[in-house]
Scaffold this motif. Structure first.
Motif, short mmCIF file in Angstrom:
data_model
loop_
_atom_site.label_atom_id
_atom_site.label_comp_id
_atom_site.label_asym_id
_atom_site.label_seq_id
_atom_site.Cartn_x
_atom_site.Cartn_y
_atom_site.Cartn_z
N ASP A 1 -53.41 -27.45 18.11
CA ASP A 1 -53.49 -27.96 19.47
C ASP A 1 -52.75 -29.27 19.65
O ASP A 1 -52.75 -29.87 20.73
CB ASP A 1 -54.95 -28.13 19.90
N GLN A 2 -52.09 -29.76 18.60
CA GLN A 2 -51.33 -31.01 18.66
C GLN A 2 -49.83 -30.80 18.52
O GLN A 2 -49.05 -31.74 18.65
CB GLN A 2 -51.81 -31.97 17.56
N VAL A 3 -49.43 -29.56 18.24
CA VAL A 3 -48.01 -29.25 18.04
C VAL A 3 -47.65 -28.06 18.93
O VAL A 3 -48.33 -27.04 18.93
CB VAL A 3 -47.71 -28.91 16.57
N PHE A 4 -46.55 -28.18 19.67
CA PHE A 4 -46.08 -27.12 20.55
C PHE A 4 -44.79 -26.55 19.97
O PHE A 4 -43.78 -27.24 19.88
CB PHE A 4 -45.84 -27.66 21.96
N ASP A 5 -44.82 -25.29 19.53
CA ASP A 5 -43.65 -24.62 18.97
C ASP A 5 -42.95 -23.78 20.03
O ASP A 5 -43.61 -23.03 20.77
CB ASP A 5 -44.05 -23.71 17.80
N PHE A 6 -41.63 -23.87 20.08
CA PHE A 6 -40.89 -22.98 20.96
C PHE A 6 -39.48 -22.79 20.40
O PHE A 6 -39.02 -23.53 19.52
CB PHE A 6 -40.83 -23.51 22.40
N THR A 7 -38.80 -21.76 20.89
CA THR A 7 -37.49 -21.37 20.37
C THR A 7 -36.51 -21.15 21.51
O THR A 7 -36.87 -20.58 22.54
CB THR A 7 -37.60 -20.07 19.56
N VAL A 8 -35.27 -21.60 21.32
CA VAL A 8 -34.18 -21.30 22.24
C VAL A 8 -33.15 -20.49 21.47
O VAL A 8 -32.54 -20.98 20.53
CB VAL A 8 -33.53 -22.59 22.80
N ALA A 9 -32.98 -19.22 21.85
CA ALA A 9 -32.05 -18.33 21.17
C ALA A 9 -30.89 -18.02 22.10
O ALA A 9 -31.09 -17.62 23.25
CB ALA A 9 -32.75 -17.04 20.75
N ILE A 10 -29.67 -18.19 21.61
CA ILE A 10 -28.47 -18.01 22.43
C ILE A 10 -27.56 -16.99 21.76
O ILE A 10 -27.23 -17.11 20.58
CB ILE A 10 -27.72 -19.35 22.60
N THR A 11 -27.16 -15.97 22.52
CA THR A 11 -26.21 -14.97 22.05
C THR A 11 -24.93 -15.10 22.85
O THR A 11 -24.96 -15.03 24.08
CB THR A 11 -26.78 -13.55 22.20
N ILE A 12 -23.81 -15.30 22.17
CA ILE A 12 -22.53 -15.53 22.85
C ILE A 12 -21.48 -14.57 22.31
O ILE A 12 -21.35 -14.38 21.10
CB ILE A 12 -22.05 -16.99 22.63
N THR A 13 -20.74 -13.95 23.21
CA THR A 13 -19.59 -13.14 22.84
C THR A 13 -18.37 -13.73 23.53
O THR A 13 -18.46 -14.29 24.61
CB THR A 13 -19.77 -11.68 23.25
N GLY A 14 -17.22 -13.61 22.91
CA GLY A 14 -16.02 -14.18 23.51
C GLY A 14 -15.96 -15.68 23.27
O GLY A 14 -16.51 -16.19 22.30
N SER A 15 -15.29 -16.39 24.18
CA SER A 15 -15.06 -17.82 24.01
C SER A 15 -15.95 -18.68 24.91
O SER A 15 -15.70 -19.85 25.09
CB SER A 15 -13.59 -18.14 24.31
N GLN A 16 -16.96 -18.08 25.48
CA GLN A 16 -17.87 -18.83 26.34
C GLN A 16 -18.74 -19.77 25.51
O GLN A 16 -18.89 -19.62 24.30
CB GLN A 16 -18.78 -17.87 27.12
N SER A 17 -19.33 -20.74 26.17
CA SER A 17 -20.32 -21.61 25.53
C SER A 17 -21.36 -21.97 26.56
O SER A 17 -21.16 -21.79 27.76
CB SER A 17 -19.67 -22.88 24.96
N ILE A 18 -22.50 -22.46 26.10
CA ILE A 18 -23.57 -22.82 27.01
C ILE A 18 -24.20 -24.13 26.54
O ILE A 18 -24.37 -24.35 25.34
CB ILE A 18 -24.64 -21.71 27.11
#
Length: 231
Positions: A77-94
Protein backbone atom coordinates in the motif's frame (compact mmCIF):
# COMPACT_ATOMS: atom_id res chain seq x y z
CA UNK A 1 -31.41 16.20 -61.22
CA UNK A 2 -31.22 12.86 -59.39
CA UNK A 3 -27.61 12.40 -60.54
CA UNK A 4 -26.72 15.84 -59.12
CA UNK A 5 -28.31 14.97 -55.75
CA UNK A 6 -26.46 11.66 -55.71
CA UNK A 7 -23.17 13.42 -56.50
CA UNK A 8 -23.81 15.98 -53.75
CA UNK A 9 -24.52 13.22 -51.21
CA UNK A 10 -21.31 11.40 -52.20
CA UNK A 11 -19.25 14.60 -51.88
CA UNK A 12 -20.73 15.32 -48.44
CA UNK A 13 -20.09 11.76 -47.32
CA UNK A 14 -16.44 11.94 -48.42
CA UNK A 15 -16.00 15.30 -46.69
CA UNK A 16 -17.51 13.91 -43.48
CA UNK A 17 -15.23 10.86 -43.65
CA UNK A 18 -12.22 13.16 -44.03
CA UNK A 19 -13.27 15.15 -40.95
CA UNK A 20 -13.71 11.96 -38.93
CA UNK A 21 -10.33 10.64 -40.07
CA UNK A 22 -8.55 13.85 -39.07
CA UNK A 23 -10.23 13.73 -35.67
CA UNK A 24 -9.16 10.15 -35.07
CA UNK A 25 -5.57 10.84 -36.12
CA UNK A 26 -5.31 13.78 -33.74
CA UNK A 27 -6.85 11.86 -30.84
CA UNK A 28 -4.47 8.95 -31.34
CA UNK A 29 -1.55 11.07 -30.15
CA UNK A 30 -3.22 12.27 -26.94
CA UNK A 31 -3.45 9.80 -24.07
CA UNK A 32 -4.15 9.83 -20.37
CA UNK A 33 -4.95 7.14 -17.87
CA UNK A 34 -8.58 7.46 -16.82
CA UNK A 35 -8.85 4.74 -14.21
CA UNK A 36 -8.91 1.44 -16.08
CA UNK A 37 -6.27 -1.22 -15.47
CA UNK A 38 -5.04 -1.03 -19.07
CA UNK A 39 -5.19 1.91 -21.48
CA UNK A 40 -4.01 1.88 -25.06
CA UNK A 41 -3.41 4.36 -27.86
CA UNK A 42 -2.51 3.24 -31.34
CA UNK A 43 -1.77 4.54 -34.84
CA UNK A 44 -0.36 2.82 -37.88
CA UNK A 45 3.14 2.92 -36.45
CA UNK A 46 2.93 3.54 -32.70
CA UNK A 47 1.14 1.73 -29.89
CA UNK A 48 1.46 2.77 -26.24
CA UNK A 49 -0.11 0.85 -23.36
CA UNK A 50 -0.24 2.03 -19.77
CA UNK A 51 -0.98 -0.71 -17.24
CA UNK A 52 -1.39 -0.06 -13.53
CA UNK A 53 -0.86 -2.56 -10.76
CA UNK A 54 -3.60 -3.74 -8.45
CA UNK A 55 -2.32 -1.63 -5.60
CA UNK A 56 -3.28 2.00 -5.05
CA UNK A 57 -1.26 4.69 -3.35
CA UNK A 58 -2.79 6.80 -0.62
CA UNK A 59 -1.57 8.18 2.69
CA UNK A 60 -3.97 8.02 5.64
CA UNK A 61 -2.86 8.85 9.19
CA UNK A 62 0.72 7.80 8.39
CA UNK A 63 3.61 8.87 10.57
CA UNK A 64 6.35 11.17 9.18
CA UNK A 65 9.54 9.46 8.00
CA UNK A 66 12.84 10.56 6.48
CA UNK A 67 13.61 10.47 2.78
CA UNK A 68 16.13 7.69 3.42
CA UNK A 69 13.32 5.55 4.84
CA UNK A 70 10.81 6.59 2.20
CA UNK A 71 12.83 5.58 -0.86
CA UNK A 72 13.05 1.96 0.32
CA UNK A 73 9.40 1.44 1.30
CA UNK A 74 8.20 -2.01 0.23
CA UNK A 75 4.67 -2.46 1.62
CA UNK A 76 2.09 -2.99 -1.10
CA UNK A 77 0.00 0.00 0.00
CA UNK A 78 3.08 2.28 -0.06
CA UNK A 79 4.35 1.47 -3.56
CA UNK A 80 2.46 2.00 -6.84
CA UNK A 81 3.67 -0.18 -9.74
CA UNK A 82 2.80 0.60 -13.33
CA UNK A 83 4.17 -0.06 -16.82
CA UNK A 84 4.38 1.94 -20.05
CA UNK A 85 4.85 -0.36 -23.07
CA UNK A 86 5.53 1.14 -26.49
CA UNK A 87 5.52 -0.73 -29.81
CA UNK A 88 7.00 1.15 -32.78
CA UNK A 89 7.35 0.17 -36.42
CA UNK A 90 9.09 2.28 -39.02
CA UNK A 91 10.87 5.51 -38.10
CA UNK A 92 8.24 6.98 -35.81
CA UNK A 93 8.92 7.85 -32.19
CA UNK A 94 6.79 8.83 -29.23
CA UNK A 95 7.45 10.98 -26.21
CA UNK A 96 5.41 10.66 -23.06
CA UNK A 97 4.98 12.30 -19.70
CA UNK A 98 4.09 10.70 -16.37
CA UNK A 99 2.19 12.87 -13.90
CA UNK A 100 0.56 12.60 -10.50
CA UNK A 101 -2.89 14.07 -9.99
CA UNK A 102 -3.97 14.87 -6.44
CA UNK A 103 -7.45 13.78 -5.44
CA UNK A 104 -9.70 16.62 -4.33
CA UNK A 105 -10.41 14.80 -1.05
CA UNK A 106 -6.77 15.11 0.06
CA UNK A 107 -6.40 17.04 3.33
CA UNK A 108 -2.61 17.01 3.71
CA UNK A 109 -0.84 20.02 2.19
CA UNK A 110 1.44 19.60 -0.84
CA UNK A 111 4.50 20.27 1.31
CA UNK A 112 3.46 17.59 3.80
CA UNK A 113 4.14 14.70 1.42
CA UNK A 114 7.09 13.36 -0.55
CA UNK A 115 7.00 11.47 -3.87
CA UNK A 116 9.76 9.33 -5.34
CA UNK A 117 9.70 7.67 -8.77
CA UNK A 118 11.99 4.95 -10.10
CA UNK A 119 12.20 3.58 -13.66
CA UNK A 120 13.49 0.28 -15.04
CA UNK A 121 13.97 -1.19 -18.50
CA UNK A 122 13.99 -4.81 -17.35
CA UNK A 123 11.60 -4.81 -14.38
CA UNK A 124 14.40 -5.82 -12.04
CA UNK A 125 16.94 -3.02 -11.65
CA UNK A 126 15.37 0.36 -10.92
CA UNK A 127 17.03 3.78 -11.14
CA UNK A 128 15.71 6.98 -9.63
CA UNK A 129 14.12 9.48 -11.98
CA UNK A 130 14.73 12.36 -9.56
CA UNK A 131 15.33 12.97 -5.86
CA UNK A 132 12.32 12.82 -3.49
CA UNK A 133 10.14 15.89 -3.89
CA UNK A 134 7.09 17.52 -2.39
CA UNK A 135 4.00 17.64 -4.57
CA UNK A 136 4.71 20.49 -7.02
CA UNK A 137 1.72 21.63 -9.07
CA UNK A 138 1.85 22.74 -12.69
CA UNK A 139 0.85 26.39 -12.91
CA UNK A 140 -0.76 25.86 -16.33
CA UNK A 141 -1.64 23.11 -18.79
CA UNK A 142 1.40 21.74 -20.65
CA UNK A 143 2.07 20.57 -24.22
CA UNK A 144 1.61 16.88 -23.40
CA UNK A 145 -1.95 17.38 -22.16
CA UNK A 146 -1.36 17.49 -18.41
CA UNK A 147 -3.62 19.94 -16.61
CA UNK A 148 -2.88 22.73 -14.20
CA UNK A 149 -2.53 21.26 -10.71
CA UNK A 150 -0.92 17.98 -11.78
CA UNK A 151 2.72 17.21 -10.95
CA UNK A 152 5.19 16.07 -13.63
CA UNK A 153 7.07 12.98 -12.45
CA UNK A 154 8.92 11.93 -15.61
CA UNK A 155 9.29 12.66 -19.33
CA UNK A 156 10.76 10.15 -21.74
CA UNK A 157 11.07 9.46 -25.47
CA UNK A 158 11.21 6.15 -27.32
CA UNK A 159 12.16 5.56 -30.95
CA UNK A 160 12.23 1.75 -30.71
CA UNK A 161 9.89 -0.79 -29.16
CA UNK A 162 10.39 -0.49 -25.39
CA UNK A 163 8.82 -1.35 -22.05
CA UNK A 164 9.37 0.90 -19.03
CA UNK A 165 8.60 -0.31 -15.51
CA UNK A 166 7.89 2.22 -12.75
CA UNK A 167 7.67 2.25 -8.96
CA UNK A 168 6.17 5.28 -7.26
CA UNK A 169 6.52 5.75 -3.50
CA UNK A 170 4.82 8.37 -1.36
CA UNK A 171 5.17 9.21 2.33
CA UNK A 172 4.60 11.94 4.92
CA UNK A 173 7.51 14.37 5.15
CA UNK A 174 9.61 14.26 8.31
CA UNK A 175 8.90 17.98 8.81
CA UNK A 176 5.15 17.43 9.16
CA UNK A 177 3.77 18.20 12.63
CA UNK A 178 1.38 15.44 13.65
CA UNK A 179 -2.04 16.54 14.95
CA UNK A 180 -5.07 14.72 16.30
CA UNK A 181 -7.02 15.36 13.09
CA UNK A 182 -7.29 12.57 10.50
CA UNK A 183 -5.33 13.50 7.38
CA UNK A 184 -4.98 11.87 3.97
CA UNK A 185 -3.37 12.39 0.57
CA UNK A 186 -4.38 10.41 -2.51
CA UNK A 187 -3.09 10.58 -6.07
CA UNK A 188 -3.65 8.83 -9.37
CA UNK A 189 -1.03 8.45 -12.09
CA UNK A 190 -1.61 9.82 -15.59
CA UNK A 191 0.45 9.13 -18.71
CA UNK A 192 0.27 11.49 -21.68
CA UNK A 193 1.84 10.60 -25.04
CA UNK A 194 2.42 12.46 -28.28
CA UNK A 195 4.08 11.92 -31.62
CA UNK A 196 7.76 12.93 -31.66
CA UNK A 197 8.72 12.29 -35.26
CA UNK A 198 11.77 14.24 -36.34
CA UNK A 199 12.36 15.98 -39.68
CA UNK A 200 15.60 15.24 -41.51
CA UNK A 201 17.39 18.31 -42.87
CA UNK A 202 19.97 18.21 -45.66
CA UNK A 203 22.74 20.44 -44.30
CA UNK A 204 24.35 20.74 -47.74
CA UNK A 205 21.41 22.88 -48.89
CA UNK A 206 22.10 25.56 -46.26
CA UNK A 207 24.93 28.07 -46.31
CA UNK A 208 27.03 29.56 -43.55
CA UNK A 209 29.18 32.71 -43.62
CA UNK A 210 32.28 32.57 -41.42
CA UNK A 211 33.95 35.48 -39.62
CA UNK A 212 36.07 36.24 -42.71
CA UNK A 213 33.07 36.56 -44.97
CA UNK A 214 33.53 33.23 -46.72
CA UNK A 215 30.32 31.43 -47.61
CA UNK A 216 30.30 27.69 -47.05
CA UNK A 217 27.73 24.94 -46.98
CA UNK A 218 26.55 24.13 -43.48
CA UNK A 219 27.74 20.51 -43.68
CA UNK A 220 31.24 21.74 -44.71
CA UNK A 221 31.31 24.10 -41.70
CA UNK A 222 30.28 21.25 -39.39
CA UNK A 223 33.00 18.99 -40.83
CA UNK A 224 35.62 21.66 -40.14
CA UNK A 225 34.30 22.10 -36.60
CA UNK A 226 34.46 18.35 -35.89
CA UNK A 227 37.98 18.26 -37.32
CA UNK A 228 39.11 21.04 -34.95
CA UNK A 229 37.47 19.30 -31.99
CA UNK A 230 39.41 16.14 -32.80
CA UNK A 231 42.77 17.84 -32.79
Amino acid sequence: MKDRKKLLIIVLAVALLAVLTIGITYAAFTFSKEGNNENKLTTGTVTMIYTEGTNKISITNAMPITDEEGIILTNEDQVFDFTVAITITGSQSISYEVTAEKDSSSSLANNDVKLYLERSIDGTTYDKVADPSNYVELTKDDDFGAKKGEMVLDTNIASVTSTYYYKLRMWVSKDYVVTEDSKSFTIKVNVYGKNSSSIKVDASKFTYTDSEGNEKSLDKALDELYEKMGQ
